[in-house]
Design a protein around this motif. Structure first.
Motif, PDB file in Angstrom:
ATOM      1  N   GLY A  36       0.121 -42.221 -76.934  1.00 46.70           N
ATOM      2  CA  GLY A  36      -1.232 -41.720 -76.760  1.00 46.70           C
ATOM      3  C   GLY A  36      -1.504 -41.086 -75.409  1.00 46.70           C
ATOM      4  O   GLY A  36      -2.529 -40.462 -75.207  1.00 46.70           O
ATOM      5  N   ARG A  37      -0.565 -41.223 -74.468  1.00 43.08           N
ATOM      6  CA  ARG A  37      -0.714 -40.564 -73.176  1.00 43.08           C
ATOM      7  C   ARG A  37       0.648 -40.428 -72.519  1.00 43.08           C
ATOM      8  O   ARG A  37       1.387 -41.409 -72.405  1.00 43.08           O
ATOM      9  N   THR A  38       0.966 -39.212 -72.146  1.00 46.83           N
ATOM     10  CA  THR A  38       2.227 -38.992 -71.442  1.00 46.83           C
ATOM     11  C   THR A  38       1.977 -38.136 -70.209  1.00 46.83           C
ATOM     12  O   THR A  38       1.092 -37.283 -70.197  1.00 46.83           O
ATOM     13  N   VAL A  39       2.760 -38.401 -69.184  1.00 49.47           N
ATOM     14  CA  VAL A  39       2.774 -37.583 -67.975  1.00 49.47           C
ATOM     15  C   VAL A  39       4.215 -37.142 -67.796  1.00 49.47           C
ATOM     16  O   VAL A  39       5.099 -37.972 -67.586  1.00 49.47           O
ATOM     17  N   ARG A  40       4.424 -35.837 -67.917  1.00 55.19           N
ATOM     18  CA  ARG A  40       5.781 -35.280 -67.933  1.00 55.19           C
ATOM     19  C   ARG A  40       6.004 -34.404 -66.711  1.00 55.19           C
ATOM     20  O   ARG A  40       5.128 -33.655 -66.291  1.00 55.19           O
ATOM     21  N   VAL A  41       7.225 -34.478 -66.167  1.00 53.27           N
ATOM     22  CA  VAL A  41       7.677 -33.577 -65.116  1.00 53.27           C
ATOM     23  C   VAL A  41       8.772 -32.723 -65.722  1.00 53.27           C
ATOM     24  O   VAL A  41       9.705 -33.248 -66.338  1.00 53.27           O
ATOM     25  N   ARG A  42       8.636 -31.407 -65.559  1.00 51.18           N
ATOM     26  CA  ARG A  42       9.615 -30.497 -66.167  1.00 51.18           C
ATOM     27  C   ARG A  42      10.130 -29.519 -65.119  1.00 51.18           C
ATOM     28  O   ARG A  42       9.360 -28.994 -64.321  1.00 51.18           O
ATOM     29  N   ILE A  43      11.447 -29.300 -65.169  1.00 46.68           N
ATOM     30  CA  ILE A  43      12.060 -28.214 -64.401  1.00 46.68           C
ATOM     31  C   ILE A  43      12.618 -27.242 -65.420  1.00 46.68           C
ATOM     32  O   ILE A  43      13.459 -27.603 -66.246  1.00 46.68           O
ATOM     33  N   GLN A  44      12.095 -26.037 -65.356  1.00 47.59           N
ATOM     34  CA  GLN A  44      12.442 -24.984 -66.310  1.00 47.59           C
ATOM     35  C   GLN A  44      13.034 -23.849 -65.489  1.00 47.59           C
ATOM     36  O   GLN A  44      12.309 -23.211 -64.736  1.00 47.59           O
ATOM     37  N   ASN A  45      14.336 -23.633 -65.640  1.00 46.76           N
ATOM     38  CA  ASN A  45      15.050 -22.711 -64.751  1.00 46.76           C
ATOM     39  C   ASN A  45      14.767 -23.152 -63.324  1.00 46.76           C
ATOM     40  O   ASN A  45      15.137 -24.239 -62.954  1.00 46.76           O
ATOM     41  N   GLU A  46      14.076 -22.394 -62.511  1.00 40.44           N
ATOM     42  CA  GLU A  46      13.813 -22.784 -61.117  1.00 40.44           C
ATOM     43  C   GLU A  46      12.336 -23.067 -60.871  1.00 40.44           C
ATOM     44  O   GLU A  46      11.877 -22.990 -59.729  1.00 40.44           O
TER      45      GLU A  46
END
Length: 168
Positions: A36-46
Protein backbone atom coordinates in the motif's frame (compact mmCIF):
# COMPACT_ATOMS: atom_id res chain seq x y z
CA UNK A 1 -3.09 13.94 -6.68
CA UNK A 2 -1.11 12.46 -9.55
CA UNK A 3 -2.53 9.06 -10.53
CA UNK A 4 -0.82 6.28 -12.44
CA UNK A 5 -3.20 4.15 -14.50
CA UNK A 6 -1.60 1.15 -16.17
CA UNK A 7 -2.25 -2.38 -17.32
CA UNK A 8 0.39 -5.10 -17.11
CA UNK A 9 0.95 -8.17 -19.29
CA UNK A 10 3.35 -11.08 -19.56
CA UNK A 11 5.35 -11.09 -22.79
CA UNK A 12 5.16 -14.13 -25.07
CA UNK A 13 8.26 -13.61 -27.28
CA UNK A 14 11.17 -11.23 -27.85
CA UNK A 15 9.76 -9.49 -30.95
CA UNK A 16 9.53 -6.31 -28.83
CA UNK A 17 13.31 -5.89 -29.10
CA UNK A 18 13.19 -5.26 -32.86
CA UNK A 19 10.20 -2.92 -32.38
CA UNK A 20 11.78 -0.82 -29.61
CA UNK A 21 12.76 2.76 -30.41
CA UNK A 22 14.68 3.14 -27.14
CA UNK A 23 16.02 1.08 -24.27
CA UNK A 24 17.50 1.91 -20.89
CA UNK A 25 19.10 -0.01 -18.06
CA UNK A 26 17.39 0.37 -14.69
CA UNK A 27 18.53 -0.52 -11.19
CA UNK A 28 16.17 0.13 -8.33
CA UNK A 29 15.82 -0.46 -4.65
CA UNK A 30 13.17 0.23 -2.03
CA UNK A 31 13.51 2.35 1.08
CA UNK A 32 10.00 1.18 2.01
CA UNK A 33 8.13 -1.67 0.35
CA UNK A 34 5.12 -2.06 2.61
CA UNK A 35 1.87 -3.15 1.02
CA UNK A 36 0.00 0.00 0.00
CA UNK A 37 3.00 2.33 0.12
CA UNK A 38 6.39 2.15 -1.49
CA UNK A 39 9.34 4.50 -1.65
CA UNK A 40 11.62 3.59 -4.53
CA UNK A 41 15.07 4.80 -5.57
CA UNK A 42 15.88 4.29 -9.24
CA UNK A 43 19.00 4.77 -11.32
CA UNK A 44 18.12 4.84 -14.99
CA UNK A 45 21.20 5.08 -17.19
CA UNK A 46 22.93 8.04 -15.46
CA UNK A 47 19.84 9.66 -13.90
CA UNK A 48 18.35 9.22 -10.45
CA UNK A 49 14.72 9.26 -9.28
CA UNK A 50 12.82 9.01 -6.02
CA UNK A 51 9.26 7.69 -6.38
CA UNK A 52 6.47 7.31 -3.84
CA UNK A 53 3.51 5.09 -4.70
CA UNK A 54 0.27 4.59 -2.80
CA UNK A 55 -2.07 1.62 -2.67
CA UNK A 56 -3.67 0.27 -5.85
CA UNK A 57 -7.39 0.62 -6.32
CA UNK A 58 -9.66 -2.44 -6.39
CA UNK A 59 -8.96 -3.10 -10.11
CA UNK A 60 -5.18 -2.94 -9.56
CA UNK A 61 -4.92 -0.43 -12.44
CA UNK A 62 -4.71 2.89 -10.65
CA UNK A 63 -2.71 4.32 -7.76
CA UNK A 64 -1.11 7.51 -6.49
CA UNK A 65 2.41 8.12 -7.84
CA UNK A 66 4.83 10.97 -7.15
CA UNK A 67 8.29 11.13 -8.70
CA UNK A 68 11.20 13.53 -8.28
CA UNK A 69 14.46 13.65 -10.27
CA UNK A 70 17.70 13.27 -8.31
CA UNK A 71 21.34 13.63 -9.19
CA UNK A 72 23.16 10.36 -9.81
CA UNK A 73 25.16 10.94 -6.61
CA UNK A 74 21.99 11.48 -4.54
CA UNK A 75 20.42 8.32 -5.96
CA UNK A 76 23.55 6.26 -5.25
CA UNK A 77 23.61 7.55 -1.66
CA UNK A 78 19.92 6.71 -1.15
CA UNK A 79 20.49 3.21 -2.59
CA UNK A 80 22.57 2.49 0.53
CA UNK A 81 19.41 3.00 2.64
CA UNK A 82 17.37 0.49 0.65
CA UNK A 83 16.02 -2.79 1.93
CA UNK A 84 17.89 -5.94 0.88
CA UNK A 85 17.33 -6.98 -2.72
CA UNK A 86 17.65 -5.08 -5.95
CA UNK A 87 15.70 -4.93 -9.20
CA UNK A 88 17.90 -4.97 -12.29
CA UNK A 89 16.25 -4.76 -15.72
CA UNK A 90 16.35 -3.31 -19.20
CA UNK A 91 13.29 -1.33 -20.25
CA UNK A 92 12.40 -1.30 -23.95
CA UNK A 93 10.02 1.38 -25.23
CA UNK A 94 7.73 0.23 -28.04
CA UNK A 95 5.31 2.56 -29.83
CA UNK A 96 2.19 0.65 -30.87
CA UNK A 97 -0.76 2.60 -32.18
CA UNK A 98 -1.14 5.69 -30.04
CA UNK A 99 0.44 4.13 -26.93
CA UNK A 100 3.94 3.40 -25.70
CA UNK A 101 4.48 -0.03 -24.15
CA UNK A 102 7.26 -0.34 -21.58
CA UNK A 103 8.70 -3.85 -21.75
CA UNK A 104 10.89 -4.84 -18.80
CA UNK A 105 13.36 -7.70 -19.20
CA UNK A 106 14.57 -8.68 -15.72
CA UNK A 107 18.01 -9.97 -14.67
CA UNK A 108 19.55 -11.54 -11.59
CA UNK A 109 17.12 -13.55 -9.47
CA UNK A 110 14.26 -12.36 -11.72
CA UNK A 111 15.97 -13.54 -14.91
CA UNK A 112 13.49 -15.01 -17.38
CA UNK A 113 10.63 -12.70 -16.44
CA UNK A 114 9.52 -10.20 -19.11
CA UNK A 115 6.55 -7.91 -18.43
CA UNK A 116 4.95 -5.16 -20.53
CA UNK A 117 3.00 -2.19 -19.18
CA UNK A 118 0.92 0.44 -20.92
CA UNK A 119 -0.04 3.70 -19.20
CA UNK A 120 -3.56 4.96 -19.77
CA UNK A 121 -5.41 8.21 -19.14
CA UNK A 122 -8.57 6.39 -18.04
CA UNK A 123 -9.26 2.85 -16.77
CA UNK A 124 -11.73 2.28 -19.61
CA UNK A 125 -9.38 3.55 -22.34
CA UNK A 126 -8.90 1.12 -25.22
CA UNK A 127 -5.59 0.41 -26.95
CA UNK A 128 -4.18 -1.73 -29.72
CA UNK A 129 -2.37 -4.84 -28.47
CA UNK A 130 1.06 -5.56 -29.98
CA UNK A 131 1.68 -9.20 -30.97
CA UNK A 132 4.14 -9.84 -28.12
CA UNK A 133 1.51 -9.33 -25.38
CA UNK A 134 0.51 -12.42 -23.46
CA UNK A 135 -1.63 -12.98 -20.38
CA UNK A 136 -2.82 -9.89 -18.51
CA UNK A 137 -1.48 -9.74 -14.93
CA UNK A 138 -2.76 -6.28 -13.91
CA UNK A 139 -3.26 -6.16 -10.14
CA UNK A 140 -1.43 -9.42 -9.44
CA UNK A 141 0.83 -8.49 -6.54
CA UNK A 142 3.54 -11.02 -7.39
CA UNK A 143 4.37 -8.99 -10.54
CA UNK A 144 4.94 -5.72 -8.64
CA UNK A 145 8.62 -4.78 -8.62
CA UNK A 146 8.51 -4.28 -4.84
CA UNK A 147 7.30 -7.89 -4.49
CA UNK A 148 9.88 -9.23 -6.98
CA UNK A 149 12.60 -7.67 -4.83
CA UNK A 150 11.50 -9.81 -1.85
CA UNK A 151 10.24 -12.89 -3.69
CA UNK A 152 12.20 -13.19 -6.94
CA UNK A 153 10.81 -14.95 -9.99
CA UNK A 154 13.50 -17.67 -9.78
CA UNK A 155 12.05 -18.79 -6.43
CA UNK A 156 8.41 -18.98 -7.47
CA UNK A 157 8.59 -22.76 -7.62
CA UNK A 158 8.67 -22.51 -3.84
CA UNK A 159 5.61 -21.38 -1.92
CA UNK A 160 4.78 -17.67 -2.17
CA UNK A 161 4.64 -15.79 1.15
CA UNK A 162 1.27 -15.63 2.92
CA UNK A 163 0.90 -11.88 2.26
CA UNK A 164 0.87 -12.48 -1.51
CA UNK A 165 -2.70 -12.38 -2.71
CA UNK A 166 -3.09 -12.80 -6.44
CA UNK A 167 -6.22 -11.42 -8.04
CA UNK A 168 -7.64 -12.92 -11.21
Amino acid sequence: MPQEIERKFLVRDDSYKAMAYKKKRIRQGYICSERGRTVRVRIQNEEGYLTIKGPSDVSGMSRYEWEHALSLQEAEELMRLCEPGMIDKTRYLVQWGTHVFEVDEFYGENNGLVVAEVELTDEKETFECPPFLGEEVTGQVKYYNSFLMKSPYSKWGENLPENCQNKG
